[in-house]
Scaffold this motif. Sequence first.
Motif, short mmCIF file in Angstrom:
data_model
loop_
_atom_site.label_atom_id
_atom_site.label_comp_id
_atom_site.label_asym_id
_atom_site.label_seq_id
_atom_site.Cartn_x
_atom_site.Cartn_y
_atom_site.Cartn_z
N UNK A 103 0.94 -1.23 0.15
CA UNK A 103 0.03 0.03 0.16
C UNK A 103 0.82 1.21 0.10
N UNK A 104 1.94 1.37 0.87
CA UNK A 104 2.81 2.27 1.01
C UNK A 104 3.43 2.66 -0.41
N UNK A 105 3.95 1.57 -1.16
CA UNK A 105 4.64 1.93 -2.34
C UNK A 105 3.60 2.24 -3.37
N UNK A 106 2.47 1.80 -3.59
CA UNK A 106 1.49 2.10 -4.49
C UNK A 106 0.95 3.66 -4.29
N UNK A 107 0.63 3.92 -3.14
CA UNK A 107 0.13 5.23 -2.99
C UNK A 107 1.31 6.27 -3.05
N UNK A 108 2.63 6.01 -2.94
CA UNK A 108 3.81 6.88 -2.83
C UNK A 108 3.93 7.12 -4.44
N UNK A 110 2.02 9.46 -5.77
CA UNK A 110 2.27 11.09 -5.49
C UNK A 110 1.67 11.08 -3.80
N UNK A 111 0.90 10.24 -3.45
CA UNK A 111 0.25 10.27 -2.20
C UNK A 111 1.02 9.86 -0.99
N UNK A 112 2.25 10.54 -0.93
CA UNK A 112 3.32 10.05 -0.19
C UNK A 112 2.93 10.52 1.46
N UNK A 113 2.01 11.27 1.60
CA UNK A 113 1.86 11.66 3.27
C UNK A 113 0.57 10.79 3.66
N UNK A 114 0.14 9.97 2.87
CA UNK A 114 -1.14 9.19 3.35
C UNK A 114 -0.35 8.28 4.72
N UNK A 115 0.71 7.72 4.53
CA UNK A 115 1.37 6.85 5.38
C UNK A 115 2.26 7.88 6.44
N UNK A 143 7.66 1.21 6.57
CA UNK A 143 7.22 2.52 5.88
C UNK A 143 8.35 3.23 5.35
N UNK A 144 9.75 3.24 5.83
CA UNK A 144 10.63 3.79 5.11
C UNK A 144 10.95 3.23 3.80
N UNK A 145 10.93 2.06 3.69
CA UNK A 145 11.19 1.29 2.47
C UNK A 145 9.94 1.62 1.48
N UNK A 146 8.97 1.58 1.76
CA UNK A 146 7.76 1.69 1.07
C UNK A 146 7.92 2.99 0.41
N UNK A 147 8.08 4.13 1.11
CA UNK A 147 8.10 5.39 0.65
C UNK A 147 9.33 5.68 -0.15
N UNK A 148 10.36 5.42 0.34
CA UNK A 148 11.57 5.68 -0.38
C UNK A 148 11.79 5.07 -1.80
N UNK A 149 11.21 3.79 -1.92
CA UNK A 149 11.32 3.29 -3.37
C UNK A 149 10.18 3.42 -4.13
N UNK A 150 9.04 3.75 -3.59
CA UNK A 150 7.73 4.06 -4.18
C UNK A 150 7.68 5.54 -4.88
N UNK A 151 8.18 6.38 -4.07
CA UNK A 151 7.99 7.92 -4.52
C UNK A 151 8.58 8.26 -5.88
N UNK A 152 9.92 7.65 -6.31
CA UNK A 152 10.67 7.67 -7.28
C UNK A 152 10.03 7.46 -8.61
N UNK A 153 8.86 6.66 -8.43
CA UNK A 153 8.12 6.23 -9.61
C UNK A 153 7.16 7.39 -9.99
N UNK A 170 11.33 7.70 -13.96
CA UNK A 170 10.45 7.25 -12.93
C UNK A 170 10.02 5.69 -13.62
N UNK A 171 10.24 5.49 -15.04
CA UNK A 171 10.04 4.38 -15.33
C UNK A 171 11.01 3.34 -14.97
N UNK A 172 12.34 4.04 -14.98
CA UNK A 172 13.54 3.03 -14.56
C UNK A 172 13.54 2.78 -13.03
N UNK A 173 12.70 3.65 -12.11
CA UNK A 173 12.66 3.26 -10.72
C UNK A 173 11.66 2.07 -10.50
N UNK A 174 10.95 1.81 -11.45
CA UNK A 174 10.01 0.69 -10.99
C UNK A 174 10.49 -0.61 -10.94
N UNK A 175 11.59 -1.05 -11.60
CA UNK A 175 12.30 -2.48 -11.47
C UNK A 175 13.21 -2.45 -9.98
N UNK A 176 13.35 -1.25 -9.46
CA UNK A 176 14.26 -0.95 -8.16
C UNK A 176 13.06 -1.02 -7.17
#
Length: 223
Positions: A102-107, A110-115, A156-166, A193-199
Amino acid sequence: MSYWPLLGIAIVVVGFALRFNPLMVVVGAALATGVLAGFDLVAVIKALGKAFNDNRYITVTWIILPVIGLLERNGLQQRARAVIEGMRGATMGRLLVAYLALRQLTSALGMKDIGGHPQAVRPLVAPMAEAAAIKNHGDLSEEDRDKIKAMAAATDNVGLFFGEDIFFAIASILLIQGVFESAGYPMTPLQLSIWAIPTAICAFVIHGGRILAFDRRLGRARP
């Protein structure tokens, strides 16, 4: 080129290592960097004040902290635990993996402040994870409880950090774009953003595996 302004980085590293007040460390590093770069101390303080004034809308988010405090005082954590205790098949591992997704998808949208730690992890995610672990593994030691809380915060940290770059319209993507352009590699935010997806996928698989392995270790540690 003078390398003295880089001393500010050393101040941050040493200050955090010695566990000084983070705000004082960052402000001290900023003042030292400005002075060592040849700027007048008054001008450096003026620049800091202007930056704070220009971005004062960021402090509006602090208003939510008293609200969360009132909710916790009136039993928010207890209700979160009760919800998990009443769910069949709920485990700490499944819960945190679901929150990671959920954290990665919402980040990524662009909804990084949900979590976040104050508004989601402390009042909801950590108590629910702890309740799920107790439900499946029995009573826990204080050390295990602290590890579960740490794992919830790390999730939470991992989900936000690697999700927001998408999400291509975010400051981190623009910063990466500027670094690449200065090095002679022009790229658009969408390409980054596209290259951030595999990461992000790798981060989900790796951290999700760590969560499930931690859940299994808790179970093996008890009869």
